[in-house]
Design a protein around this motif. Structure first.
Motif, PDB file in Angstrom:
ATOM      1  N   GLY A  65      31.656  80.139 -46.400  1.00  0.00           N
ATOM      2  CA  GLY A  65      31.765  81.524 -46.855  1.00  0.00           C
ATOM      3  C   GLY A  65      33.188  82.032 -46.758  1.00  0.00           C
ATOM      4  O   GLY A  65      34.152  81.324 -47.033  1.00  0.00           O
ATOM      5  N   GLN A  66      33.339  83.300 -46.339  1.00  0.00           N
ATOM      6  CA  GLN A  66      34.666  83.897 -46.221  1.00  0.00           C
ATOM      7  C   GLN A  66      35.464  83.271 -45.086  1.00  0.00           C
ATOM      8  O   GLN A  66      36.684  83.365 -45.055  1.00  0.00           O
ATOM      9  CB  GLN A  66      34.530  85.402 -46.005  1.00  0.00           C
ATOM     10  CG  GLN A  66      33.964  86.118 -47.201  1.00  0.00           C
ATOM     11  CD  GLN A  66      33.777  87.591 -46.918  1.00  0.00           C
ATOM     12  OE1 GLN A  66      33.981  88.048 -45.806  1.00  0.00           O
ATOM     13  NE2 GLN A  66      33.378  88.340 -47.932  1.00  0.00           N
ATOM     14  N   ASN A  67      34.773  82.632 -44.165  1.00  0.00           N
ATOM     15  CA  ASN A  67      35.436  81.994 -43.032  1.00  0.00           C
ATOM     16  C   ASN A  67      36.420  80.921 -43.501  1.00  0.00           C
ATOM     17  O   ASN A  67      37.460  80.712 -42.887  1.00  0.00           O
ATOM     18  CB  ASN A  67      34.367  81.374 -42.116  1.00  0.00           C
ATOM     19  CG  ASN A  67      34.942  80.897 -40.815  1.00  0.00           C
ATOM     20  OD1 ASN A  67      35.625  81.646 -40.129  1.00  0.00           O
ATOM     21  ND2 ASN A  67      34.694  79.642 -40.471  1.00  0.00           N
ATOM     22  N   VAL A  68      36.095  80.229 -44.620  1.00  0.00           N
ATOM     23  CA  VAL A  68      36.950  79.164 -45.137  1.00  0.00           C
ATOM     24  C   VAL A  68      38.305  79.720 -45.535  1.00  0.00           C
ATOM     25  O   VAL A  68      39.338  79.080 -45.335  1.00  0.00           O
ATOM     26  CB  VAL A  68      36.266  78.489 -46.354  1.00  0.00           C
ATOM     27  CG1 VAL A  68      37.196  77.512 -47.032  1.00  0.00           C
ATOM     28  CG2 VAL A  68      35.014  77.790 -45.917  1.00  0.00           C
ATOM     29  N   ASN A  69      38.325  80.931 -46.087  1.00  0.00           N
ATOM     30  CA  ASN A  69      39.572  81.514 -46.567  1.00  0.00           C
ATOM     31  C   ASN A  69      40.445  82.077 -45.447  1.00  0.00           C
ATOM     32  O   ASN A  69      41.610  82.357 -45.662  1.00  0.00           O
ATOM     33  CB  ASN A  69      39.266  82.633 -47.570  1.00  0.00           C
ATOM     34  CG  ASN A  69      38.456  82.124 -48.733  1.00  0.00           C
ATOM     35  OD1 ASN A  69      38.623  80.987 -49.145  1.00  0.00           O
ATOM     36  ND2 ASN A  69      37.568  82.960 -49.247  1.00  0.00           N
ATOM     37  N   LYS A  70      39.866  82.257 -44.266  1.00  0.00           N
ATOM     38  CA  LYS A  70      40.606  82.904 -43.181  1.00  0.00           C
ATOM     39  C   LYS A  70      41.058  81.949 -42.090  1.00  0.00           C
ATOM     40  O   LYS A  70      42.119  82.121 -41.512  1.00  0.00           O
ATOM     41  CB  LYS A  70      39.742  83.994 -42.536  1.00  0.00           C
ATOM     42  CG  LYS A  70      39.413  85.121 -43.465  1.00  0.00           C
ATOM     43  CD  LYS A  70      38.697  86.224 -42.726  1.00  0.00           C
ATOM     44  CE  LYS A  70      37.285  85.794 -42.404  1.00  0.00           C
ATOM     45  NZ  LYS A  70      36.479  86.868 -41.817  1.00  0.00           N
ATOM     46  N   VAL A  71      40.243  80.920 -41.785  1.00  0.00           N
ATOM     47  CA  VAL A  71      40.463  80.090 -40.607  1.00  0.00           C
ATOM     48  C   VAL A  71      40.906  78.691 -41.017  1.00  0.00           C
ATOM     49  O   VAL A  71      40.350  78.093 -41.934  1.00  0.00           O
ATOM     50  CB  VAL A  71      39.170  80.002 -39.761  1.00  0.00           C
ATOM     51  CG1 VAL A  71      39.389  79.151 -38.532  1.00  0.00           C
ATOM     52  CG2 VAL A  71      38.711  81.390 -39.367  1.00  0.00           C
ATOM     53  N   SER A  72      41.908  78.178 -40.341  1.00  0.00           N
ATOM     54  CA  SER A  72      42.359  76.802 -40.569  1.00  0.00           C
ATOM     55  C   SER A  72      41.594  75.891 -39.626  1.00  0.00           C
ATOM     56  O   SER A  72      42.002  75.670 -38.484  1.00  0.00           O
ATOM     57  CB  SER A  72      43.862  76.691 -40.318  1.00  0.00           C
ATOM     58  OG  SER A  72      44.567  77.518 -41.199  1.00  0.00           O
ATOM     59  N   SER A  73      40.476  75.362 -40.112  1.00  0.00           N
ATOM     60  CA  SER A  73      39.611  74.581 -39.226  1.00  0.00           C
ATOM     61  C   SER A  73      39.746  73.075 -39.415  1.00  0.00           C
ATOM     62  O   SER A  73      39.335  72.310 -38.565  1.00  0.00           O
ATOM     63  CB  SER A  73      38.153  74.991 -39.424  1.00  0.00           C
ATOM     64  OG  SER A  73      37.766  74.750 -40.750  1.00  0.00           O
ATOM     65  N   ALA A  74      40.318  72.616 -40.528  1.00  0.00           N
ATOM     66  CA  ALA A  74      40.481  71.179 -40.746  1.00  0.00           C
ATOM     67  C   ALA A  74      41.658  70.664 -39.924  1.00  0.00           C
ATOM     68  O   ALA A  74      42.655  71.353 -39.728  1.00  0.00           O
ATOM     69  CB  ALA A  74      40.713  70.888 -42.222  1.00  0.00           C
ATOM     70  N   VAL A  75      41.522  69.428 -39.429  1.00  0.00           N
ATOM     71  CA  VAL A  75      42.538  68.840 -38.557  1.00  0.00           C
ATOM     72  C   VAL A  75      43.160  67.639 -39.248  1.00  0.00           C
ATOM     73  O   VAL A  75      42.467  66.832 -39.864  1.00  0.00           O
ATOM     74  CB  VAL A  75      41.912  68.389 -37.214  1.00  0.00           C
ATOM     75  CG1 VAL A  75      42.938  67.721 -36.336  1.00  0.00           C
ATOM     76  CG2 VAL A  75      41.303  69.566 -36.501  1.00  0.00           C
ATOM     77  N   GLU A  76      44.479  67.545 -39.150  1.00  0.00           N
ATOM     78  CA  GLU A  76      45.199  66.365 -39.609  1.00  0.00           C
ATOM     79  C   GLU A  76      45.908  65.779 -38.394  1.00  0.00           C
ATOM     80  O   GLU A  76      46.889  66.334 -37.896  1.00  0.00           O
ATOM     81  CB  GLU A  76      46.202  66.745 -40.692  1.00  0.00           C
ATOM     82  CG  GLU A  76      46.872  65.557 -41.328  1.00  0.00           C
ATOM     83  CD  GLU A  76      47.771  65.982 -42.461  1.00  0.00           C
ATOM     84  OE1 GLU A  76      48.970  66.227 -42.183  1.00  0.00           O
ATOM     85  OE2 GLU A  76      47.293  66.074 -43.596  1.00  0.00           O
ATOM     86  N   LEU A  77      45.391  64.659 -37.892  1.00  0.00           N
ATOM     87  CA  LEU A  77      45.918  64.012 -36.691  1.00  0.00           C
ATOM     88  C   LEU A  77      46.866  62.905 -37.120  1.00  0.00           C
ATOM     89  O   LEU A  77      46.503  62.032 -37.902  1.00  0.00           O
ATOM     90  CB  LEU A  77      44.768  63.428 -35.860  1.00  0.00           C
ATOM     91  CG  LEU A  77      45.139  62.700 -34.575  1.00  0.00           C
ATOM     92  CD1 LEU A  77      45.706  63.678 -33.557  1.00  0.00           C
ATOM     93  CD2 LEU A  77      43.931  62.007 -33.998  1.00  0.00           C
ATOM     94  N   ARG A  78      48.078  62.948 -36.606  1.00  0.00           N
ATOM     95  CA  ARG A  78      49.110  61.965 -36.956  1.00  0.00           C
ATOM     96  C   ARG A  78      49.485  61.197 -35.701  1.00  0.00           C
ATOM     97  O   ARG A  78      49.919  61.787 -34.716  1.00  0.00           O
ATOM     98  CB  ARG A  78      50.312  62.691 -37.540  1.00  0.00           C
ATOM     99  CG  ARG A  78      51.378  61.786 -38.072  1.00  0.00           C
ATOM    100  CD  ARG A  78      52.492  62.650 -38.693  1.00  0.00           C
ATOM    101  NE  ARG A  78      53.557  61.830 -39.154  1.00  0.00           N
ATOM    102  CZ  ARG A  78      53.686  61.366 -40.384  1.00  0.00           C
ATOM    103  NH1 ARG A  78      52.756  61.676 -41.269  1.00  0.00           N
ATOM    104  NH2 ARG A  78      54.688  60.606 -40.726  1.00  0.00           N
ATOM    105  N   PHE A  79      49.334  59.865 -35.751  1.00  0.00           N
ATOM    106  CA  PHE A  79      49.636  58.992 -34.627  1.00  0.00           C
ATOM    107  C   PHE A  79      50.794  58.086 -35.013  1.00  0.00           C
ATOM    108  O   PHE A  79      50.704  57.328 -35.977  1.00  0.00           O
ATOM    109  CB  PHE A  79      48.402  58.169 -34.259  1.00  0.00           C
ATOM    110  CG  PHE A  79      48.650  57.091 -33.246  1.00  0.00           C
ATOM    111  CD1 PHE A  79      49.268  57.362 -32.046  1.00  0.00           C
ATOM    112  CD2 PHE A  79      48.253  55.792 -33.496  1.00  0.00           C
ATOM    113  CE1 PHE A  79      49.489  56.366 -31.112  1.00  0.00           C
ATOM    114  CE2 PHE A  79      48.459  54.787 -32.569  1.00  0.00           C
ATOM    115  CZ  PHE A  79      49.086  55.069 -31.380  1.00  0.00           C
TER     116      PHE A  79
END
Length: 139
Positions: free
Chosen positions: A27-41
């Protein structure tokens, strides 16, 4: 510090996490919160991993391996940033554990006499079928 096995632990300076906006439900949460993670090793520069493990890790990771020798894992499965972070770290640990086991060497074996005989018989039958396909002559 991220513990993979009793012998291998990844230091915090080797990991970089960035959080981006995820696609999908929310919903609107997708447009407001950065929830995806990009892990760099930084696997190539890592002192924690031995050289053979690094080469197997590079082969296993495929296109997640960058040109500068880093392994990038992305996760946007859940709406929770903390849960996505845990999932990405678990995926990294699992990938490193899979690269720890050395693959078995294949032992070359000879074909059995029966399999050679069957192969030659099949070739003979196939040749006879093809020979019968020629032009028909009147006797």
């Amino acid at each position: 510090m991220l513990h993979v096995t009793d012998d291998i632990a990844i230091h915090d300076w080797e990991l970089t996490e960035s959080f981006v906006r995820a696609s999908g439900p929310g919903g609107q949460n997708v447009n407001k919160v950065s929830s995806a993670v990009e892990l760099r090793f930084e696997a190539e520069r890592s002192p924690s991993l031995p050289a053979p493990v690094k080469t197997r890790l590079k082969r296993l990771s495929g296109r997640r391996w960058t040109k500068d020798g880093a392994l990038v894992i992305q996760c946007d499965e859940t709406r929770s940033q903390a849960r996505n972070r845990d999932i990405a770290r678990d995926r990294l640990i699992e990938l490193i554990r899979r690269s720890l086991t050395t693959p078995k060497r294949r032992i070359a074996t000879k074909p059995t006499k029966g399999s050679i005989r069957r192969r030659l018989q099949a070739k003979k039958v196939r040749g006879e079928v093809k020979a019968l396909r020629g032009s028909v002559t009147d006797d």
